[in-house]
Enzyme design. Structure first.
Site, PDB file in Angstrom:
ATOM      1  N   ARG A  40      86.780  58.092  69.323  1.00 17.56           N
ATOM      2  CA  ARG A  40      87.814  58.663  70.181  1.00 17.56           C
ATOM      3  C   ARG A  40      88.888  57.639  70.572  1.00 17.56           C
ATOM      4  NH1 ARG A  40      87.034  63.347  73.679  1.00 17.56           N
ATOM      5  NH2 ARG A  40      84.866  63.284  73.024  1.00 17.56           N
ATOM      6  N   LYS A  43      62.365  52.585  55.219  1.00 18.24           N
ATOM      7  CA  LYS A  43      61.717  51.266  55.324  1.00 18.24           C
ATOM      8  C   LYS A  43      60.997  50.966  54.013  1.00 18.24           C
ATOM      9  CE  LYS A  43      61.126  51.230  60.315  1.00 18.24           C
ATOM     10  NZ  LYS A  43      61.826  50.089  60.866  1.00 18.24           N
ATOM     11  N   HIS A 102      65.043  57.114  59.751  1.00 20.88           N
ATOM     12  CA  HIS A 102      65.172  55.797  59.128  1.00 20.88           C
ATOM     13  C   HIS A 102      63.830  55.208  58.715  1.00 20.88           C
ATOM     14  CE1 HIS A 102      64.369  54.216  63.190  1.00 20.88           C
ATOM     15  NE2 HIS A 102      64.146  53.044  62.625  1.00 20.88           N
ATOM     16  N   ASP A 132      60.729  61.474  70.736  1.00 16.35           N
ATOM     17  CA  ASP A 132      61.526  60.375  70.192  1.00 16.35           C
ATOM     18  C   ASP A 132      60.875  59.757  68.952  1.00 16.35           C
ATOM     19  OD1 ASP A 132      63.687  58.410  70.370  1.00 16.35           O
ATOM     20  OD2 ASP A 132      62.144  56.974  70.952  1.00 16.35           O
ATOM     21  N   GLU A 157      56.030  48.951  70.050  1.00 15.36           N
ATOM     22  CA  GLU A 157      57.285  48.231  70.289  1.00 15.36           C
ATOM     23  C   GLU A 157      57.146  47.376  71.540  1.00 15.36           C
ATOM     24  OE1 GLU A 157      61.000  50.606  69.179  1.00 15.36           O
ATOM     25  OE2 GLU A 157      59.778  52.069  70.240  1.00 15.36           O
ATOM     26  N   LYS A 214      56.324  52.001  74.031  1.00 16.11           N
ATOM     27  CA  LYS A 214      57.286  50.931  74.332  1.00 16.11           C
ATOM     28  C   LYS A 214      56.651  49.955  75.311  1.00 16.11           C
ATOM     29  CE  LYS A 214      61.444  53.493  73.295  1.00 16.11           C
ATOM     30  NZ  LYS A 214      61.681  52.926  71.964  1.00 16.11           N
ATOM     31  N   LYS A 242      69.167  61.494  64.112  1.00 20.05           N
ATOM     32  CA  LYS A 242      68.291  62.111  65.086  1.00 20.05           C
ATOM     33  C   LYS A 242      68.855  61.925  66.491  1.00 20.05           C
ATOM     34  CE  LYS A 242      64.764  59.994  66.716  1.00 20.05           C
ATOM     35  NZ  LYS A 242      64.135  58.864  67.435  1.00 20.05           N
ATOM     36  N   HIS A 246      59.228  60.061  63.217  1.00 20.22           N
ATOM     37  CA  HIS A 246      58.738  58.910  62.458  1.00 20.22           C
ATOM     38  C   HIS A 246      57.236  58.973  62.169  1.00 20.22           C
ATOM     39  CE1 HIS A 246      62.672  57.580  63.377  1.00 20.22           C
ATOM     40  NE2 HIS A 246      62.425  56.978  64.508  1.00 20.22           N
TER      41      HIS A 246
HETATM   42  C1  BG6 Z   1      64.305  55.245  67.009  1.00 19.05           C
HETATM   43  C2  BG6 Z   1      63.871  55.605  68.397  1.00 19.05           C
HETATM   44  O1  BG6 Z   1      64.359  56.393  66.205  1.00 19.05           O
HETATM   45  O2  BG6 Z   1      63.383  54.336  66.449  1.00 19.05           O
HETATM   46  C3  BG6 Z   1      63.775  54.355  69.252  1.00 19.05           C
HETATM   47  O3  BG6 Z   1      64.803  56.508  68.970  1.00 19.05           O
HETATM   48  C4  BG6 Z   1      62.889  53.336  68.587  1.00 19.05           C
HETATM   49  O4  BG6 Z   1      63.305  54.667  70.540  1.00 19.05           O
HETATM   50  C5  BG6 Z   1      63.293  53.101  67.144  1.00 19.05           C
HETATM   51  O5  BG6 Z   1      62.977  52.124  69.317  1.00 19.05           O
HETATM   52  C6  BG6 Z   1      62.293  52.222  66.422  1.00 19.05           C
HETATM   53  O6  BG6 Z   1      62.796  51.868  65.159  1.00 19.05           O
HETATM   54  P1  BG6 Z   1      62.374  50.522  64.457  1.00 19.05           P
HETATM   55  O7  BG6 Z   1      63.025  50.580  63.121  1.00 19.05           O
HETATM   56  O8  BG6 Z   1      62.875  49.413  65.318  1.00 19.05           O
HETATM   57  O9  BG6 Z   1      60.878  50.544  64.376  1.00 19.05           O
END
Ligand code: BG6
Length: 484
Positions: free
Chosen positions: A51, A182, A178, A235, A216, A331, A148, A240
């Site tokens: 924007r 990997k 994503h 999330d 994480e 987390k 996402k 994932h």
């Molecule tokens: C994202 C989540 O899709 O993946 C995040 O929204 C998360 O909360 C992240 O931290 C983790 O990805 P990676 O590649 O760091 O394991």
């Protein structure tokens, strides 16, 4: 190792949300790495759209700083960085208004692949699709990449699928997860389907259980308001972890092709049993070790959102009946560590009698960090003193096995963006797959909401809530340690 980078066709890639965090951290640095490795053709161009009114020089300076921040000096050099930035443009566009669209249309070139990356708030996906269509910017060969979260539940995912389908064919829609980009996740398919070794044992007769861990150390960071409305189940698990589960549990597709792979993943999702309330543990991190707690991080003292979830899941089909899958993610845990561990059953008879040192065979697929694959096997402990057994790893760290280039593992986004340009949807989620994943998670979330459950507390920097241990202990099993 000889680099086997295969160049892609010339393209115009428009990144909506070009000034956002994902663009700065992942998308543009990833594209630079592909450029540096010779995969991006000279005629490829990236147009960031957002924007704010910003001139091209200012945007390039921002991206230069981002690349210098996120790519180590040994992986970049001034010449390729200059050359890359000369292919990066900026265009101010109002995603849900009318401003800027004719300007964007005028910048698109004929006869190159057109791809549009929606790295914006999900509420804008529909209006972006509509405007690309109405302004004649997208043609029948164009692709859109959708980040996402794809919906918040099944109904919203379905509505979004319908909105996008009004303007784009399913073959043009790339729903990104994503994790599928990997390197080790793709390796999982190579290990299963390019070797004869594992597949005959890959079933409930020989596999005792599977553990999938995505741990994480980070907290919710600056995404508190999104995360507090989502939680770990939406999330991480719905996308994932489900994708990892699918790749472990699916039948061999007849070819490594988009629909063949996605059909098999969909069958796994449909075979998942509903999760019993006693098979879920939810947690929320509390301040500890100098780290702030979740409630403070999301500025919501009454929040009941989980930052950790552990589940026992059953796949009800012939292959897996009787083998539980234990999933956990959270987390602010003690280490960043993501892995899949497939634990095999005991041999039917021990010719060595009772041996206290006996341990199961475990295949460990390490997603991050230290990507690699390990198989724990029993051998004789070397030396005199009779037959003593010991459990050792057969270790294939990619860095060791493949040399320094093996250690330079491309980021998931690099691979996925190049797949979009190549027109290969194998590692992207199909609309029905996303809806099926929500159809499985929705009742789980509705269940704890209707019971008004609060997540258990766990101290930041630990392995998660104590109750999660019980999920396995009561089955006579143990979680693997969360270690880097
Ligand atoms: C994202 C989540 O899709 O993946 C995040 O929204 C998360 O909360 C992240 O931290 C983790 O990805 P990676 O590649 O760091 O394991």
């Amino acid at each position: 190792m000889v680099s086997r980078v295969i160049p892609v066709d010339p393209f115009d890639l428009v990144v909506f949300g070009g000034t956002g965090d994902l663009a700065r951290r992942k998308i543009l640095p990833g594209l630079y790495r592909r450029f540096r490795d010779g995969q991006m053709p000279q005629q490829a161009r990236v147009i960031a759209a957002a924007r704010s009114d910003m001139d091209e020089a200012a945007y390039r300076a921002e991206i230069r700083a981002a690349i210098e921040e996120y790519i180590a000096p040994r992986h970049r050099d001034a010449d390729t960085l200059d050359a890359f930035l000369s292919r990066v443009g900026y265009c101010a566009v109002d995603a849900d208004g009318q401003d800027g669209w004719p300007g964007l249309a005028a910048r698109m070139r004929p006869d190159v692949v057109r791809a549009f990356y929606f790295s914006v708030a999900p509420a804008l996906f529909g209006s972006l699709a509509e405007r690309l269509h109405d302004h004649g910017i997208a043609d029948a060969q164009s692709r859109i990449v959708v980040e996402k979260p794809f919906g918040n539940d099944r109904a919203s995912a379905r509505a979004l699928n319908e909105t996008l389908a009004a303007y784009f064919d399913e073959t043009q829609i790339y729903r990104i997860d994503h994790y599928l980009g990997k390197e080790t996740v793709q390796n999982l398919m190579a290990v299963r389907f390019a070797n004869i070794l594992f597949e005959p044992l890959w079933n409930a007769q020989f596999v005792d259980h599977v553990q999938i861990t995505v741990a994480e150390t980070v907290g919710v960071g600056g995404r508190g308001s999104y995360y507090d409305g989502a939680g770990a189940m939406r999330d991480m698990v719905q996308n994932h972890l489900m994708q990892l589960l699918c790749l472990i549990a699916m039948e061999p597709p007849h070819r490594f092709e988009p629909d063949a792979v996605r059909d098999e993943k969909l069958k796994v999702i449909r075979a998942l049993d509903p999760v019993a309330p006693g098979d879920i543990v939810r947690g929320q991190y509390a301040a500890a070790g100098g780290m702030t707690g979740y409630l403070e991080d999301v500025s919501n003292p009454a929040s009941r959102t989980e930052s950790y979830v552990a589940l026992r899941v059953h796949v009800s089909n012939w292959r897996w009946k009787g083998t539980p899958f234990y999933l956990r993610t959270g987390k602010r845990l003690r280490a960043r560590s993501s892995e899949i561990a497939v634990t095999f059953r005991e041999p039917p008879h021990s010719i060595f009698g009772e041996d206290a040192s006996w341990r199961e065979n475990v295949l460990i697929i390490r997603l991050q960090p230290n990507e690699g694959i390990k198989l724990r096997v029993m051998i004789k402990e070397p030396g005199p003193g009779g037959m003593r057994l010991v459990n050792v790893p057969l270790d294939m760290s990619f860095a060791q096995a493949l040399g320094p280039e093996g250690a330079d593992i491309p980021d998931a986004y690099e691979r996925l963006i190049m797949d979009v340009i190549r027109g290969n949807q194998t590692l992207f989620m199909r609309g029905d797959e996303v809806e099926a994943a929500w159809a499985w998670t929705d009742p789980v979330i509705a269940g704890w909401e209707s019971r008004g459950e609060r997540p258990c507390r766990y101290d930041a920097g630990t392995s998660g809530p104590e109750d999660a241990l019980m999920l396995m202990h009561r089955d006579g099993r143990r979680w693997r340690e969360i270690a880097p």
